[in-house]
Design a protein around this motif. Structure first.
Motif, PDB file in Angstrom:
ATOM      1  N   LEU A  90       0.832  -1.204   0.000  1.00 11.95           N
ATOM      2  CA  LEU A  90       0.000   0.000   0.000  1.00 11.95           C
ATOM      3  C   LEU A  90       0.868   1.256   0.000  1.00 11.95           C
ATOM      4  O   LEU A  90       0.610   2.201  -0.751  1.00 11.95           O
ATOM      5  N   VAL A  91       1.904   1.253   0.824  1.00 12.03           N
ATOM      6  CA  VAL A  91       2.808   2.408   0.896  1.00 12.03           C
ATOM      7  C   VAL A  91       3.515   2.600  -0.450  1.00 12.03           C
ATOM      8  O   VAL A  91       3.648   3.729  -0.938  1.00 12.03           O
ATOM      9  N   TYR A  92       3.960   1.504  -1.045  1.00 10.39           N
ATOM     10  CA  TYR A  92       4.650   1.581  -2.341  1.00 10.39           C
ATOM     11  C   TYR A  92       3.743   2.198  -3.399  1.00 10.39           C
ATOM     12  O   TYR A  92       4.156   3.063  -4.175  1.00 10.39           O
ATOM     13  N   GLN A  93       2.490   1.756  -3.422  1.00  6.38           N
ATOM     14  CA  GLN A  93       1.566   2.281  -4.414  1.00  6.38           C
ATOM     15  C   GLN A  93       1.163   3.732  -4.126  1.00  6.38           C
ATOM     16  O   GLN A  93       0.988   4.532  -5.045  1.00  6.38           O
ATOM     17  N   ALA A  94       1.026   4.053  -2.849  1.00 10.27           N
ATOM     18  CA  ALA A  94       0.709   5.433  -2.491  1.00 10.27           C
ATOM     19  C   ALA A  94       1.837   6.368  -2.922  1.00 10.27           C
ATOM     20  O   ALA A  94       1.588   7.485  -3.402  1.00 10.27           O
ATOM     21  N   THR A  95       3.067   5.911  -2.767  1.00 11.97           N
ATOM     22  CA  THR A  95       4.235   6.703  -3.158  1.00 11.97           C
ATOM     23  C   THR A  95       4.323   6.846  -4.674  1.00 11.97           C
ATOM     24  O   THR A  95       4.786   7.871  -5.181  1.00 11.97           O
ATOM     25  N   ASN A  96       3.889   5.810  -5.393  1.00 19.12           N
ATOM     26  CA  ASN A  96       3.952   5.793  -6.861  1.00 19.12           C
ATOM     27  C   ASN A  96       2.542   5.734  -7.443  1.00 19.12           C
ATOM     28  O   ASN A  96       2.255   4.925  -8.329  1.00 19.12           O
ATOM     29  N   PRO A 165      -8.750   5.660  -7.913  1.00 19.30           N
ATOM     30  CA  PRO A 165      -8.604   6.649  -6.830  1.00 19.30           C
ATOM     31  C   PRO A 165      -9.713   7.696  -6.821  1.00 19.30           C
ATOM     32  O   PRO A 165     -10.096   8.180  -5.758  1.00 19.30           O
ATOM     33  N   HIS A 166     -10.242   8.045  -7.996  1.00 20.44           N
ATOM     34  CA  HIS A 166     -11.288   9.068  -8.041  1.00 20.44           C
ATOM     35  C   HIS A 166     -12.573   8.581  -7.370  1.00 20.44           C
ATOM     36  O   HIS A 166     -13.315   9.373  -6.797  1.00 20.44           O
ATOM     37  N   LEU A 174     -11.746  10.214   0.443  1.00 17.02           N
ATOM     38  CA  LEU A 174     -10.528   9.557   0.880  1.00 17.02           C
ATOM     39  C   LEU A 174      -9.475   9.668  -0.212  1.00 17.02           C
ATOM     40  O   LEU A 174      -9.782   9.512  -1.394  1.00 17.02           O
ATOM     41  N   SER A 175      -8.251   9.940   0.179  1.00 25.20           N
ATOM     42  CA  SER A 175      -7.156  10.058  -0.781  1.00 25.20           C
ATOM     43  C   SER A 175      -6.173   8.906  -0.562  1.00 25.20           C
ATOM     44  O   SER A 175      -5.387   8.938   0.388  1.00 25.20           O
ATOM     45  N   PRO A 176      -6.210   7.881  -1.415  1.00 23.23           N
ATOM     46  CA  PRO A 176      -5.367   6.698  -1.217  1.00 23.23           C
ATOM     47  C   PRO A 176      -3.873   6.984  -1.203  1.00 23.23           C
ATOM     48  O   PRO A 176      -3.101   6.152  -0.718  1.00 23.23           O
ATOM     49  N   LYS A 177      -3.459   8.137  -1.713  1.00 24.31           N
ATOM     50  CA  LYS A 177      -2.024   8.431  -1.747  1.00 24.31           C
ATOM     51  C   LYS A 177      -1.518   9.004  -0.422  1.00 24.31           C
ATOM     52  O   LYS A 177      -0.302   9.147  -0.245  1.00 24.31           O
ATOM     53  N   GLU A 178      -2.416   9.320   0.499  1.00 20.97           N
ATOM     54  CA  GLU A 178      -2.013   9.949   1.759  1.00 20.97           C
ATOM     55  C   GLU A 178      -1.722   8.903   2.845  1.00 20.97           C
ATOM     56  O   GLU A 178      -2.396   7.878   2.927  1.00 20.97           O
TER      57      GLU A 178
END
Length: 207
Positions: A90-96, A165-166, A174-178
């Motif tokens: 999840l962190v990897y995808q949020a970062t990218n 994500p939209h 909710l913002s999956p990148k946060e």
């Protein structure tokens, strides 16, 4: 200078492919966004298609490396190991997150590239999940059930926020990148793993 120029082109291509799609993005768009000569896209990458494939493959290689690193961490149980893998992915995808959506969107298509990715990368991911789930069942941590369906459910939970994500932003704010999303989402996933996978604790009969 060379590395900086290539990175500018890759970053520009990722943003454009994310917002405009592959077909809607031209080599000229990429060069203009990166503020470089249009000929450099072909010089460094061999054209738009090769650049697109390079971005996808780099993401998937990083995805698997992230998964393997989490698996190698010392944990007290398979359950903890699985949750560690999920969190790190999840962190990897949020970062990218731009590239993550590109890759997951590409996986919905039927193409030679997708078939190659399935064979080269996604089979490895499936194998790693299988090994973890089967080990958990063997050790008595997990209930015996369909390993395939368990993997499908896990992959959906891990990847869905970055495929659409939209949907998360517009309907749930909710913002999956946060980072806050990953933390809150992991609380739910941990409860799901405990309820759906783990063996229920035996009743002691003690009030």
């Amino acid at each position: 200078m060379k590395g900086s120029t290539k990175k500018k082109m890759v970053d520009a291509a990722i943003r454009l492919f994310y917002t405009q799609g592959y077909d809607g993005t031209s080599v000229r768009d990429i060069a203009s966004s990166a503020n470089v000569n249009i000929a450099l896209v072909s010089y460094y990458f061999g054209g738009k298609k090769a650049l697109y494939e390079k971005i996808l493959i780099q993401f998937l290689e990083g995805y698997l490396q992230t998964m393997h690193k989490a698996i190698r961490q010392q944990t007290n149980s398979v359950q903890e190991s699985l949750l560690s893998v999920i969190r790190e992915l999840l962190v990897y995808q949020a970062t990218n997150h731009y590239t993550a959506r590109m890759v997951h969107r590409e996986m919905t298509l039927d193409s030679v590239l997708v078939r190659e990715i399935m064979t080269t990368y996604l089979r490895k991911e499936k194998h790693d999940y299988e090994q973890m789930i089967k080990l958990g069942m063997k050790k008595g941590e997990f209930q015996r059930q369909s390993v395939d369906y368990v993997i499908i459910q896990i992959r959906t939970m891990v990847n869905m926020p970055y495929l659409t994500p939209h949907y998360f932003q517009e309907l749930y704010q909710l913002s999956p990148k946060e980072p806050y999303f990953v933390d809150r989402y992991m609380e739910h996933i941990a409860r799901w793993v405990k309820a759906a996978l783990c063996q229920p604790k035996a009743e002691t009969g003690i009030a």
